[in-house]
Write a protein that holds these residues in place. Structure first.
Motif, PDB file in Angstrom:
ATOM      1  N   PHE A  15       0.828  -1.202   0.000  1.00  0.00           N
ATOM      2  CA  PHE A  15       0.000   0.000   0.000  1.00  0.00           C
ATOM      3  C   PHE A  15       0.868   1.259   0.000  1.00  0.00           C
ATOM      4  CE2 PHE A  15      -4.219  -1.698   1.992  1.00  0.00           C
ATOM      5  CZ  PHE A  15      -4.461  -2.420   0.846  1.00  0.00           C
ATOM      6  N   GLY A  16       1.930   1.243   0.783  1.00  0.00           N
ATOM      7  CA  GLY A  16       2.829   2.395   0.802  1.00  0.00           C
ATOM      8  C   GLY A  16       3.435   2.661  -0.563  1.00  0.00           C
ATOM      9  N   GLY A  28       0.822   5.350  -1.533  1.00  0.00           N
ATOM     10  CA  GLY A  28       1.445   6.446  -0.802  1.00  0.00           C
ATOM     11  C   GLY A  28       1.357   6.272   0.705  1.00  0.00           C
ATOM     12  N   SER A  29       1.894   7.216   1.418  1.00  0.00           N
ATOM     13  CA  SER A  29       1.999   7.093   2.878  1.00  0.00           C
ATOM     14  C   SER A  29       0.743   7.512   3.631  1.00  0.00           C
ATOM     15  CB  SER A  29       3.190   7.914   3.379  1.00  0.00           C
ATOM     16  OG  SER A  29       3.004   9.282   3.052  1.00  0.00           O
ATOM     17  N   ASP A  30      -0.206   8.144   2.961  1.00  0.00           N
ATOM     18  CA  ASP A  30      -1.456   8.542   3.610  1.00  0.00           C
ATOM     19  C   ASP A  30      -2.335   7.310   3.813  1.00  0.00           C
ATOM     20  OD1 ASP A  30      -3.858   9.586   4.482  1.00  0.00           O
ATOM     21  OD2 ASP A  30      -4.257  10.724   2.647  1.00  0.00           O
ATOM     22  N   GLU A  31      -2.358   6.796   5.035  1.00  0.00           N
ATOM     23  CA  GLU A  31      -3.066   5.545   5.325  1.00  0.00           C
ATOM     24  C   GLU A  31      -4.577   5.653   5.168  1.00  0.00           C
ATOM     25  OE1 GLU A  31      -1.680   3.560   8.852  1.00  0.00           O
ATOM     26  OE2 GLU A  31       0.420   3.968   8.343  1.00  0.00           O
TER      27      GLU A  31
END
Length: 135
Positions: free
Chosen positions: A39-40, A44-47
């Motif tokens: 997913f990262g 991206g890093s926005d969970e």
């Protein structure tokens, strides 16, 4: 994509699907090491962006009125660390979604497992779609 894809597509589009089943799906990828890494990299890093791609989160946040069938092998090497079917089961219970979670003793994640129970899944879908499965 496999079982994870089947669950997330059906849960995101209940108007298009009348049944869904899966073999050993990754049910809560936003909480698993491999899922978090993927997913990262892809989302991206926005969970918060991950929620629409996690079956357990989708069950908690979307409406699904049908029952669900999951088969999971208890000898699956990914079961404890990656797949989280019990988290999905808890989410289904909390939302009153009927889940048949069949934990299969002696089965792993591979071909023989799927081949053994595929006919069960085909019958299960045929019943929900009002059809007869031809042998």
């Amino acid at each position: 994509m496999g079982g994870h894809g089947a669950l997330t597509l059906a849960l995101k589009h209940p108007e298009l699907f009348r049944s869904v089943s899966a073999f050993a799906p990754i049910c809560n990828p936003s909480k698993s090491p491999r899922g978090r890494k993927a997913f990262g990299a892809y989302l991206g890093s926005d969970e918060t962006a991950w929620i629409d791609h996690d079956a357990t989160e989708l069950i908690c946040n979307k409406e699904w009125a049908q029952d669900i069938l999951i088969d999971q092998g208890l000898a699956d090497e990914y079961l404890e660390r990656e797949l989280a079917p019990l988290a999905f089961n808890e989410a289904c219970c909390a939302r009153n979604v009927e889940l048949t979670l069949r934990l299969q003793e002696g089965y792993d994640h591979y071909y023989h497992f799927v081949a053994t129970f595929m006919a069960d899944h085909m019958r299960w879908h045929a019943e929900r779609l009002g059809s007869k499965l031809v042998a």
